[in-house]
Design a protein around this motif. Structure first.
Motif, PDB file in Angstrom:
ATOM      1  N   ASN A 213     -29.034 -16.957  13.012  1.00 22.56           N
ATOM      2  CA  ASN A 213     -27.826 -17.115  12.209  1.00 22.56           C
ATOM      3  C   ASN A 213     -27.809 -15.987  11.191  1.00 22.56           C
ATOM      4  O   ASN A 213     -28.800 -15.762  10.496  1.00 22.56           O
ATOM      5  CB  ASN A 213     -27.815 -18.480  11.498  1.00 22.56           C
ATOM      6  CG  ASN A 213     -26.436 -18.813  10.945  1.00 22.56           C
ATOM      7  OD1 ASN A 213     -25.424 -18.263  11.404  1.00 22.56           O
ATOM      8  ND2 ASN A 213     -26.386 -19.699   9.967  1.00 22.56           N
ATOM      9  N   PRO A 230     -31.983 -29.710  11.394  1.00 25.00           N
ATOM     10  CA  PRO A 230     -30.842 -29.722  10.465  1.00 25.00           C
ATOM     11  C   PRO A 230     -30.247 -28.337  10.219  1.00 25.00           C
ATOM     12  O   PRO A 230     -29.027 -28.208  10.060  1.00 25.00           O
ATOM     13  CB  PRO A 230     -31.456 -30.269   9.162  1.00 25.00           C
ATOM     14  CG  PRO A 230     -32.725 -30.935   9.562  1.00 25.00           C
ATOM     15  CD  PRO A 230     -33.200 -30.290  10.820  1.00 25.00           C
ATOM     16  N   ARG A 231     -31.072 -27.288  10.221  1.00 22.19           N
ATOM     17  CA  ARG A 231     -30.540 -25.933   9.967  1.00 22.19           C
ATOM     18  C   ARG A 231     -29.642 -25.493  11.119  1.00 22.19           C
ATOM     19  O   ARG A 231     -28.654 -24.792  10.924  1.00 22.19           O
ATOM     20  CB  ARG A 231     -31.680 -24.935   9.781  1.00 22.19           C
ATOM     21  CG  ARG A 231     -32.501 -25.215   8.535  1.00 22.19           C
ATOM     22  CD  ARG A 231     -33.578 -24.183   8.363  1.00 22.19           C
ATOM     23  NE  ARG A 231     -33.045 -22.901   7.932  1.00 22.19           N
ATOM     24  CZ  ARG A 231     -33.757 -21.780   7.902  1.00 22.19           C
ATOM     25  NH1 ARG A 231     -35.012 -21.774   8.306  1.00 22.19           N
ATOM     26  NH2 ARG A 231     -33.227 -20.657   7.481  1.00 22.19           N
ATOM     27  N   ILE A 233     -27.968 -27.584  13.164  1.00 21.90           N
ATOM     28  CA  ILE A 233     -26.753 -28.409  13.110  1.00 21.90           C
ATOM     29  C   ILE A 233     -25.806 -27.844  12.055  1.00 21.90           C
ATOM     30  O   ILE A 233     -24.615 -27.664  12.303  1.00 21.90           O
ATOM     31  CB  ILE A 233     -27.120 -29.882  12.800  1.00 21.90           C
ATOM     32  CG1 ILE A 233     -27.940 -30.451  13.964  1.00 21.90           C
ATOM     33  CG2 ILE A 233     -25.867 -30.714  12.553  1.00 21.90           C
ATOM     34  CD1 ILE A 233     -28.576 -31.795  13.694  1.00 21.90           C
ATOM     35  N   GLU A 234     -26.361 -27.464  10.921  1.00 24.56           N
ATOM     36  CA  GLU A 234     -25.523 -26.934   9.856  1.00 24.56           C
ATOM     37  C   GLU A 234     -24.897 -25.594  10.259  1.00 24.56           C
ATOM     38  O   GLU A 234     -23.714 -25.352  10.014  1.00 24.56           O
ATOM     39  CB  GLU A 234     -26.327 -26.775   8.564  1.00 24.56           C
ATOM     40  CG  GLU A 234     -25.408 -26.466   7.409  1.00 24.56           C
ATOM     41  CD  GLU A 234     -26.149 -26.372   6.090  1.00 24.56           C
ATOM     42  OE1 GLU A 234     -27.130 -27.127   5.921  1.00 24.56           O
ATOM     43  OE2 GLU A 234     -25.742 -25.555   5.260  1.00 24.56           O
ATOM     44  N   GLY A 238     -21.102 -25.853  10.294  1.00 27.09           N
ATOM     45  CA  GLY A 238     -20.683 -25.419   8.966  1.00 27.09           C
ATOM     46  C   GLY A 238     -21.014 -26.429   7.898  1.00 27.09           C
ATOM     47  O   GLY A 238     -20.386 -26.491   6.858  1.00 27.09           O
ATOM     48  N   GLY A 239     -22.018 -27.253   8.158  1.00 24.94           N
ATOM     49  CA  GLY A 239     -22.474 -28.199   7.148  1.00 24.94           C
ATOM     50  C   GLY A 239     -21.532 -29.372   6.948  1.00 24.94           C
ATOM     51  O   GLY A 239     -21.673 -30.147   6.012  1.00 24.94           O
ATOM     52  N   GLU A 240     -20.563 -29.500   7.866  1.00 24.87           N
ATOM     53  CA  GLU A 240     -19.583 -30.576   7.680  1.00 24.87           C
ATOM     54  C   GLU A 240     -20.177 -31.959   7.938  1.00 24.87           C
ATOM     55  O   GLU A 240     -19.734 -32.951   7.400  1.00 24.87           O
ATOM     56  CB  GLU A 240     -18.399 -30.376   8.626  1.00 24.87           C
ATOM     57  CG  GLU A 240     -17.474 -29.277   8.147  1.00 24.87           C
ATOM     58  CD  GLU A 240     -16.459 -28.898   9.205  1.00 24.87           C
ATOM     59  OE1 GLU A 240     -16.162 -29.747  10.052  1.00 24.87           O
ATOM     60  OE2 GLU A 240     -16.009 -27.754   9.171  1.00 24.87           O
ATOM     61  N   GLU A 242     -23.656 -34.482   8.330  1.00 29.81           N
ATOM     62  CA  GLU A 242     -25.045 -34.627   7.914  1.00 29.81           C
ATOM     63  C   GLU A 242     -25.938 -34.330   9.098  1.00 29.81           C
ATOM     64  O   GLU A 242     -25.571 -34.574  10.252  1.00 29.81           O
ATOM     65  CB  GLU A 242     -25.308 -36.062   7.450  1.00 29.81           C
ATOM     66  CG  GLU A 242     -24.635 -36.431   6.154  1.00 29.81           C
ATOM     67  CD  GLU A 242     -25.062 -35.578   4.991  1.00 29.81           C
ATOM     68  OE1 GLU A 242     -24.227 -35.274   4.139  1.00 29.81           O
ATOM     69  OE2 GLU A 242     -26.267 -35.201   4.956  1.00 29.81           O
ATOM     70  N   ALA A 243     -27.132 -33.824   8.813  1.00 30.49           N
ATOM     71  CA  ALA A 243     -28.044 -33.484   9.883  1.00 30.49           C
ATOM     72  C   ALA A 243     -28.341 -34.660  10.796  1.00 30.49           C
ATOM     73  O   ALA A 243     -28.603 -34.507  11.980  1.00 30.49           O
ATOM     74  CB  ALA A 243     -29.346 -32.951   9.290  1.00 30.49           C
TER      75      ALA A 243
END
Ligand code: ATP
Length: 245
Positions: A213, A230-231, A233-234, A238-240, A242-243
């Protein structure tokens, strides 16, 4: 043992960081997925491995040796072949002629009949014998992608770099592609580095997945691990969400 490794690879275009201290290893006889959002640096990594781009710092090691001094024209003879994100064929040449271009890169002392036979066998292997004599121009996109695959495979590489092979393919064609990529590893004993946005495909065929990324590695592991990171998924959402979603 790693057949290919990028070691602390760094490359910028003007102010834009394309690769920032990226290290990744591809084990011999495996399928490695290289994923990440648009602009993450995936194609740049391919262009570095095939020597089209020059690293600012770091190294590319293939089969135990740095290839930073290998000119781009020799990469295929070293055993690395690739396909392109946007199919790059000679439109006015036939399918056979396009594949012969790939064959000639490694046919220095081979007789012409033998080179031709090898090209036809490879065309058969990718399932497009029925169009061998047709010009590339005007053939369906899925067929053109197979011509590119044949052109890369006919050079008998040890490492095959596939840049978005599923792009533009329909559902059925992606299914066939998944089986085909697994055959490359299992039947031809090839090592494959796969850049792809089609997540189902990547997660299904890859032994290991490396995630970039903004030019940085954010995760690396087996598909199941990477999918719940989680990184990752975010980066994709776009962090929309939760992981844990
Ligand atoms: P995509 O999934 O959209 O193909 P990618 O992960 O393959 O993306 P790259 O094409 O490797 O991304 O690009 C990484 C970054 O480097 C981007 O910001 C891109 O605009 C930039 N870049 C790549 N090649 C060049 C170039 N030749 N000149 C300038 N900038 C470039």
């Amino acid at each position: 043992m790693a057949l290919l490794s990028l070691q602390n690879a760094t490359l910028r275009f003007g102010g834009i960081v394309a690769l920032d201290d990226v290290s990744l290893a591809v084990e011999a006889g495996t399928i490695a997925g290289l994923i990440g959002p648009n602009g993450a640096g995936k194609t740049t990594a391919f262009n570095v491995i095939t020597r089209l781009y020059r690293l600012e710092s770091g190294d590319v090691v293939f089969d135990g040796r740095s290839i930073l001094r290998t000119p781009p024209s020799r990469i295929i003879r070293a055993g690395i072949a690739r396909t392109f994100q946007n199919v790059e064929l000679f439109p006015t040449m036939t399918v056979l002629e396009n594949v012969l271009v790939g064959a000639h890169t490694t046919s220095l002392f081979e007789r012409e009949e033998s080179v031709r036979r090898r090209a036809l066998e490879t065309i058969d292997f990718v399932g497009i014998t029925h169009v061998a004599g047709r010009r590339a121009a005007g053939l369906p996109f899925g067929t053109l992608k197979r011509v590119e695959l044949a052109r890369a495979l006919v050079s008998r590489p040890r490492l095959l770099l596939l840049d978005e092979p599923a792009g533009g393919l329909n559902h059925e064609e992606v299914e066939e592609l998944a089986i085909f990529i697994l055959r490359l590893r299992d039947d031809l004993k090839l090592t494959v580095l796969l850049v792809e946005h089609h997540m189902n495909l990547v997660m299904r065929v890859s032994d290991h997945v490396h995630v970039l990324n903004f030019g940085r590695t954010i995760a690396s592991g087996v598909p199941a691990e990477v999918q719940r990171n989680p990184r990752v998924i975010e980066a994709y959402l776009g962090g929309e969400l939760e992981a844990s979603a």
